[in-house]
Scaffold this motif. Structure first.
Motif, PDB file in Angstrom:
ATOM      1  N   ALA A 163       0.819  -1.211   0.000  1.00  0.00           N
ATOM      2  CA  ALA A 163       0.000   0.000   0.000  1.00  0.00           C
ATOM      3  C   ALA A 163       0.854   1.262   0.000  1.00  0.00           C
ATOM      4  O   ALA A 163       1.854   1.363   0.711  1.00  0.00           O
ATOM      5  CB  ALA A 163      -0.925  -0.007   1.210  1.00  0.00           C
ATOM      6  N   THR A 212      -2.981   1.920 -10.247  1.00  0.00           N
ATOM      7  CA  THR A 212      -2.668   1.405  -8.918  1.00  0.00           C
ATOM      8  C   THR A 212      -2.604  -0.117  -8.829  1.00  0.00           C
ATOM      9  O   THR A 212      -2.204  -0.646  -7.792  1.00  0.00           O
ATOM     10  CB  THR A 212      -3.700   1.899  -7.882  1.00  0.00           C
ATOM     11  OG1 THR A 212      -5.010   1.458  -8.292  1.00  0.00           O
ATOM     12  CG2 THR A 212      -3.674   3.417  -7.772  1.00  0.00           C
ATOM     13  N   LYS A 213      -3.024  -0.819  -9.879  1.00  0.00           N
ATOM     14  CA  LYS A 213      -2.973  -2.282  -9.817  1.00  0.00           C
ATOM     15  C   LYS A 213      -2.907  -2.885 -11.212  1.00  0.00           C
ATOM     16  O   LYS A 213      -3.295  -2.256 -12.200  1.00  0.00           O
ATOM     17  CB  LYS A 213      -4.158  -2.834  -9.038  1.00  0.00           C
ATOM     18  CG  LYS A 213      -5.516  -2.523  -9.628  1.00  0.00           C
ATOM     19  CD  LYS A 213      -6.636  -2.886  -8.660  1.00  0.00           C
ATOM     20  CE  LYS A 213      -6.779  -1.827  -7.571  1.00  0.00           C
ATOM     21  NZ  LYS A 213      -7.881  -2.106  -6.624  1.00  0.00           N
ATOM     22  N   SER A 230      -0.494  -4.637  -6.621  1.00  0.00           N
ATOM     23  CA  SER A 230      -1.303  -3.474  -6.262  1.00  0.00           C
ATOM     24  C   SER A 230      -0.587  -2.587  -5.246  1.00  0.00           C
ATOM     25  O   SER A 230       0.204  -3.071  -4.432  1.00  0.00           O
ATOM     26  CB  SER A 230      -2.646  -3.930  -5.681  1.00  0.00           C
ATOM     27  OG  SER A 230      -3.398  -2.830  -5.209  1.00  0.00           O
ATOM     28  N   ASP A 232      -2.838  -0.438  -3.682  1.00  0.00           N
ATOM     29  CA  ASP A 232      -4.102  -0.015  -3.071  1.00  0.00           C
ATOM     30  C   ASP A 232      -4.318  -0.772  -1.759  1.00  0.00           C
ATOM     31  O   ASP A 232      -4.386  -2.001  -1.746  1.00  0.00           O
ATOM     32  CB  ASP A 232      -5.247  -0.297  -4.044  1.00  0.00           C
ATOM     33  CG  ASP A 232      -6.585   0.259  -3.557  1.00  0.00           C
ATOM     34  OD1 ASP A 232      -6.704   0.565  -2.354  1.00  0.00           O
ATOM     35  OD2 ASP A 232      -7.501   0.372  -4.386  1.00  0.00           O
ATOM     36  N   GLU A 234      -6.862  -1.288  -0.071  1.00  0.00           N
ATOM     37  CA  GLU A 234      -8.070  -2.103  -0.064  1.00  0.00           C
ATOM     38  C   GLU A 234      -7.828  -3.519  -0.580  1.00  0.00           C
ATOM     39  O   GLU A 234      -8.647  -4.414  -0.362  1.00  0.00           O
ATOM     40  CB  GLU A 234      -9.167  -1.430  -0.893  1.00  0.00           C
ATOM     41  CG  GLU A 234      -9.691  -0.133  -0.297  1.00  0.00           C
ATOM     42  CD  GLU A 234     -10.263  -0.329   1.104  1.00  0.00           C
ATOM     43  OE1 GLU A 234     -11.082  -1.257   1.275  1.00  0.00           O
ATOM     44  OE2 GLU A 234      -9.894   0.432   2.015  1.00  0.00           O
ATOM     45  N   ASP A 235      -6.718  -3.728  -1.263  1.00  0.00           N
ATOM     46  CA  ASP A 235      -6.404  -5.064  -1.779  1.00  0.00           C
ATOM     47  C   ASP A 235      -5.668  -5.935  -0.765  1.00  0.00           C
ATOM     48  O   ASP A 235      -5.489  -7.135  -1.000  1.00  0.00           O
ATOM     49  CB  ASP A 235      -5.581  -4.957  -3.071  1.00  0.00           C
ATOM     50  CG  ASP A 235      -6.402  -4.434  -4.230  1.00  0.00           C
ATOM     51  OD1 ASP A 235      -7.567  -4.840  -4.348  1.00  0.00           O
ATOM     52  OD2 ASP A 235      -5.879  -3.614  -5.015  1.00  0.00           O
TER      53      ASP A 235
END
Length: 314
Positions: A163, A212-213, A230, A232, A234-235
């Motif tokens: 992240a 971002t991914k 990623s 991100d 959230e991943d």
């Protein structure tokens, strides 16, 4: 003891190079970065000369070379933004020094050809940091694959989420023309690892590509690989995220997790030891990984059919 210069002294990875130069008994005599937030130098080489203008750094390296008094620089370590690696390696070779360059070596495979010409012209060498190749767990897996059946294909899932904050897309790393995009910037050493373990690349499909991914499918001589990268948060899987983790790394081979999260801190030291012993990884060893990420960058994402990474189902 060898004299080193360092380009990109304010970068994230530069302290690992400073530490490796010191750990191998060598001396950093000069460093350059347009950003002057380089106080970390004092922890390793407080007497190193420092420059924020490349022209003055260039002149200093040239004066050391011409003095012919043992002060010439033998190695230039390169930790600059990805798109500048090519130019900075050329500078090192033309300064009668060998280069030690961070990943990704270059953004496109044809840049390797030009660097090979300059190696031939100057008699100097480019060494690259392919640190996973010297990781004990990766070396052991490679030996296992090499000793196994020649017609076997392993089923591999590669997942790497690291992240990054809002700054990431505002920096040069968020500009694909400078970083090469997600697959290049955070994934190139994994793609090199896959080639190193499982052989020649045979197929390359991209299923997802954003700022971002990215995700896709790769087939090698001895592996079918579903991959997901990623930046991100959230991943990161929910359980890990709720535990405060901002990074998630997983590689499974035939459903079995390959544990290689430990042992990373010394990989630059190991890489430097190999380079100084004449066993460093050169330009050609990078070609497959650079060709892989360049193809990913230019690909149009395919429909989600066949083999695709399970994170894409979420």
């Amino acid at each position: 003891m060898h004299n080193f210069a360092l380009i990109g002294a304010a970068g994230y990875i530069a302290p690992r190079h400073m530490q490796a130069i010191k750990a191998t008994g060598n001396n950093l005599v000069a460093a350059y970065d347009p950003n002057d937030s380089v106080g970390i130098i004092d922890s390793h080489f407080p007497d190193a000369d420092f420059f924020t203008e490349f022209e003055r750094f260039d002149r200093h390296i040239d004066k050391r070379r011409r003095a012919n008094n043992g002060q010439a620089v033998q190695y230039v370590s390169i930790c600059s933004p990805n798109y500048l690696h090519d130019a900075h390696m050329r500078f090192a070779l033309r300064s009668n020094a060998d280069a030690i360059c961070e990943k990704p070596l270059v953004l496109n495979p044809w840049n390797i050809d030009g660097l090979q010409e300059i190696e031939r012209d100057t008699g100097r060498k480019v060494n690259t940091i392919l640190q996973l190749r010297v990781h004990p767990a990766i070396m052991a897996l490679r030996e296992k694959v090499l000793a196994g059946p020649k017609d076997r294909k392993y089923e591999v899932d590669l997942t790497y989420v690291t992240a990054r904050g809002k700054w990431y897309l505002r920096s040069w790393k968020g500009d694909a023309s400078k970083s090469g995009g997600i697959a290049t910037n955070i994934g190139v050493h994994f793609f090199d690892m896959l080639h190193y373990i499982f052989g020649a690349l045979q197929q390359n499909f991209v299923h997802l590509s954003t700022d971002t991914k990215a995700a896709g499918y790769l087939e090698y001589e001895h592996a079918r690989v579903r991959w997901f990268l990623s930046v991100d948060l959230e991943d990161v899987p929910r359980a890990a995220r709720e535990a405060g983790q901002r990074t998630y790394r997983s590689i499974t081979v035939d459903g079995e997790e390959i544990e290689f999260s430990g042992g990373f801190t010394d990989l630059h030291n190991r890489s430097y030891e190999e380079i100084l012993a004449g066993r460093g990884f050169g330009l050609e060893e990078n070609r497959t990984a650079i060709t892989t990420v360049a193809a990913i960058r230019g690909a149009t994402p395919a429909a989600l059919t066949g083999d695709y990474h399970p994170f894409l189902k979420q």
